[in-house]
Write an enzyme that holds these catalytic residues in place. Structure first.
Site, PDB file in Angstrom:
ATOM      1  N   ARG A 184     -15.152 105.869   9.805  1.00  0.00           N
ATOM      2  CA  ARG A 184     -16.256 105.320  10.590  1.00  0.00           C
ATOM      3  C   ARG A 184     -16.856 104.191   9.774  1.00  0.00           C
ATOM      4  O   ARG A 184     -16.503 103.947   8.639  1.00  0.00           O
ATOM      5  CB  ARG A 184     -17.281 106.375  10.976  1.00  0.00           C
ATOM      6  CG  ARG A 184     -17.562 107.543  10.021  1.00  0.00           C
ATOM      7  CD  ARG A 184     -18.145 107.190   8.704  1.00  0.00           C
ATOM      8  NE  ARG A 184     -19.292 106.297   8.822  1.00  0.00           N
ATOM      9  CZ  ARG A 184     -19.759 105.599   7.821  1.00  0.00           C
ATOM     10  NH1 ARG A 184     -19.192 105.658   6.624  1.00  0.00           N
ATOM     11  NH2 ARG A 184     -20.798 104.826   7.972  1.00  0.00           N
ATOM     12  N   GLY A 185     -17.749 103.462  10.459  1.00  0.00           N
ATOM     13  CA  GLY A 185     -18.309 102.267   9.815  1.00  0.00           C
ATOM     14  C   GLY A 185     -17.671 101.042  10.445  1.00  0.00           C
ATOM     15  O   GLY A 185     -16.439 100.953  10.506  1.00  0.00           O
ATOM     16  N   ALA A 186     -18.468 100.111  10.926  1.00  0.00           N
ATOM     17  CA  ALA A 186     -17.938  99.015  11.723  1.00  0.00           C
ATOM     18  C   ALA A 186     -16.732  98.308  11.107  1.00  0.00           C
ATOM     19  O   ALA A 186     -15.664  98.241  11.730  1.00  0.00           O
ATOM     20  CB  ALA A 186     -19.074  98.026  12.019  1.00  0.00           C
ATOM     21  N   ARG A 207     -14.044 103.499  20.286  1.00  0.00           N
ATOM     22  CA  ARG A 207     -15.518 103.536  20.166  1.00  0.00           C
ATOM     23  C   ARG A 207     -16.046 102.196  20.676  1.00  0.00           C
ATOM     24  O   ARG A 207     -15.421 101.162  20.458  1.00  0.00           O
ATOM     25  CB  ARG A 207     -15.982 103.776  18.718  1.00  0.00           C
ATOM     26  CG  ARG A 207     -15.733 105.190  18.210  1.00  0.00           C
ATOM     27  CD  ARG A 207     -16.327 105.424  16.824  1.00  0.00           C
ATOM     28  NE  ARG A 207     -17.784 105.636  16.867  1.00  0.00           N
ATOM     29  CZ  ARG A 207     -18.549 105.700  15.780  1.00  0.00           C
ATOM     30  NH1 ARG A 207     -18.012 105.515  14.576  1.00  0.00           N
ATOM     31  NH2 ARG A 207     -19.854 105.914  15.882  1.00  0.00           N
ATOM     32  N   ASP A 222     -23.523  97.110  13.383  1.00  0.00           N
ATOM     33  CA  ASP A 222     -22.305  97.330  14.159  1.00  0.00           C
ATOM     34  C   ASP A 222     -22.050  96.190  15.128  1.00  0.00           C
ATOM     35  O   ASP A 222     -20.903  95.994  15.560  1.00  0.00           O
ATOM     36  CB  ASP A 222     -22.398  98.666  14.901  1.00  0.00           C
ATOM     37  CG  ASP A 222     -22.329  99.817  13.920  1.00  0.00           C
ATOM     38  OD1 ASP A 222     -23.352 100.126  13.285  1.00  0.00           O
ATOM     39  OD2 ASP A 222     -21.235 100.385  13.763  1.00  0.00           O
ATOM     40  N   LYS A 225     -27.022 102.016  13.331  1.00  0.00           N
ATOM     41  CA  LYS A 225     -27.207 103.449  13.495  1.00  0.00           C
ATOM     42  C   LYS A 225     -28.576 103.803  14.068  1.00  0.00           C
ATOM     43  O   LYS A 225     -29.589 103.215  13.663  1.00  0.00           O
ATOM     44  CB  LYS A 225     -27.019 104.122  12.123  1.00  0.00           C
ATOM     45  CG  LYS A 225     -27.082 105.635  12.117  1.00  0.00           C
ATOM     46  CD  LYS A 225     -26.162 106.295  13.125  1.00  0.00           C
ATOM     47  CE  LYS A 225     -24.763 105.793  13.050  1.00  0.00           C
ATOM     48  NZ  LYS A 225     -23.933 106.155  14.218  1.00  0.00           N
TER      49      LYS A 225
END
Ligand SMILES: CSC[C@H]1O[C@H](OP(=O)(O)O)[C@H](O)[C@@H]1O
Length: 358
Positions: free
Chosen positions: A54-56, A96, A246, A257
Site C-alpha cells: 500500500r502507499g500511492a 484501488r 494519494d 489518508k
C-alpha cells in the site's frame, strides 16, 4: 544528504527478481516479516486491493511490475497478446481508486508499449520501463527529502517537534519515503526533537508501520491516538505536520489518508505549518479540484472486527479511507520538481511544466 540517506536505508517493501515480484506483506508488520512472491497480474491486483502492498507510489510501482507479469503470460500464450493484455491493464486499474500513481504508472507502461519498435523484445522493454518507474521514485524521494529539510531549516534551524499521519515511508514507496523521507533527512540534520505519529485507524499504518520504520533508525517517536493530535498541537510546540498524498488536483487540493483534513484544520487553528510531500506522479492535472477525487470506502469489518472478534452485530460502519484537504490549508507541496508554497492552480501548472529531474 543523498549519500547519508542511502547509507541509512534499512527498509524496502518491493523487490523484482528473476522475473517475479516480491512484496513484503504489510498486513503482518511489525510482528511478522513475511515476503510473498507474485507471478501474475491478477495476483498483484489482489495484493494491492488487499493492502499487502500500500502507499500511492508503491501501488503504482507494483502495478507496473504486475503488467510485466501479465505480458510474460500473454506472450507465452502466443495469441494477440496486445488485445489480451488489456484484461491485465483493467484488472490492475480496478484494484484501488484513489491513488493516481496507479493510473500514472499504467499509462506510462502503455505509452512505452505503444512506442515499441518491431526490433525490440516486448518483455525486455516493459521490464526496463517498470524498473525505471521504481528507480525514478527512489530518486525522487531522495530529492524531495533534501527540498523538504531545507524548507524546515528555513523556518527553524533548531531541533523541533514534527507530526505525521499514516505511513509515507520506504514501505509506501520505491524507497526512503515521501513525508518520512523528509523526516529522515531532518533527523540526519539534527532537526528532530520528536516525531509525533498518529496511529492512523483503522488500518494502523502509523503505529504498525511508521513507528516501526522510524524507531528502527533511532528517530525519537511518540505514538498517539488520532484523536490526541489536536490536543498535541494545542499543548506542544509542533512546528510542522508533514504528510504524503494519494492524489493532488490542479488547484492543489490533496487526497490523503482519512484524518488528514482535520489535521490541516487544526494546524491552521494552532499556527502549525502543513507540508505535503509527493512525487509529481501524484499530481492529477485532469481534475480541477478535490471534489472529483474518487474516495475509496473499505469494508466495515476493518472497523467492526479485530483479530476475528466482531465488536458489534448489525451495526453500519462508515469507512472512507481518504479525505480531501483544500489547498488553502496547505503551506507547501514538496515534489521532486521543486517546492510550491501556498499552492494554487497557476503555481502547480508552472511546476508541472518543469522537466522531471529523474
Ligand atoms: C507515500 S504516499 C502514502 C499514502 O498512502 C496511504 O494510503 P494507504 O496506506 O491506504 O495506501 C496514505 O494515504 C499515505 O499518505
Amino acid at each position: 544528504m543523498r549519500e547519508r540517506l542511502l547509507a541509512a536505508e534499512r527498509v524496502k517493501a518491493i523487490e523484482w527478481k528473476h522475473g517475479r515480484l516480491h512484496l513484503l506483506d504489510q498486513r503482518k508488520l511489525p510482528t511478522e516479516t513475511c515476503w510473498r512472491a507474485y507471478d501474475s497480474a491478477a495476483a498483484v491486483a489482489g495484493a494491492i486491493r488487499d493492502m499487502v502492498v500500500r502507499g500511492a507510489p508503491a501501488i503504482g510501482i507494483s502495478a507496473a511490475y504486475g503488467l510485466v507479469l501479465g505480458l510474460a503470460a500473454r506472450l507465452g500464450a502466443g495469441d494477440d497478446w496486445r488485445a489480451a493484455l488489456e484484461e491485465d491493464f483493467d484488472i490492475l486499474a480496478a484494484s484501488r481508486p484513489t491513488a493516481v500513481n496507479l493510473f500514472w504508472a499504467l499509462n506510462r507502461m502503455r505509452e512505452r508499449l505503444d512506442r515499441l519498435r518491431a526490433d525490440e523484445d516486448p518483455l525486455a522493454v516493459m521490464e526496463q520501463e517498470a524498473v525505471a518507474i521504481h528507480d525514478s521514485d527512489r530518486e525522487a524521494n531522495l530529492t524531495m527529502a533534501q527540498f523538504g529539510v531545507e524548507l524546515i531549516r528555513k523556518h527553524n534551524s533548531q531541533r523541533q517537534r514534527l507530526m505525521t499521519h499514516c505511513n509515507t515511508g520506504a514501505l509506501a514507496t520505491g524507497g526512503f519515503g515521501t513525508a518520512l523521507g523528509v523526516i529522515r533527512a531532518a533527523q540526519l540534520r539534527d532537526l528532530v526533537e520528536c516525531v509525533h505519529v498518529d496511529e492512523t485507524r483503522p488500518w494502523l499504518q502509523g503505529s504498525r508501520l511508521t513507528a516501526w520504520e522510524l524507531a528502527g533508525e533511532g528517530v525519537p517517536v511518540s505514538l498517539n491516538v488520532d484523536s490526541a493530535s489536536a490536543h498535541l498541537m494545542k499543548t506542544q510546540a509542533i512546528s510542522w505536520v508533514i504528510v504524503g498524498a494519494d492524489r493532488i488536483t490542479a488547484n492543489g487540493d490533496v487526497a490523503n489518508k482519512i484524518g488528514t483534513y482535520q489535521l490541516a484544520v487544526t494546524a491552521m487553528h494552532h499556527g502549525v505549518r502543513f507540508m505535503v510531500v509527493a512525487p509529481s506522479s501524484t499530481i492529477d492535472m485532469s481534475l480541477e479540484n478535490g471534489d472529483d477525487i474518487p474516495i475509496e470506502e473499505r469494508a466495515g469489518s476493518e472497523l467492526l472486527e479485530v483479530n476475528g472478534q466482531r465488536f458489534a452485530a448489525d451495526v453500519e460502519a462508515f469507512n472512507p479511507v481518504f479525505d480531501v484537504t483544500p489547498a488553502d490549508l496547505i503551506d507547501a507541496i514538496v515534489t521532486e520538481k521543486g517546492v510550491v508554497e501556498r499552492p494554487n492552480t497557476e503555481k502547480l501548472a508552472e511546476l508541472m511544466n518543469r522537466k522531471r529531474l529523474h
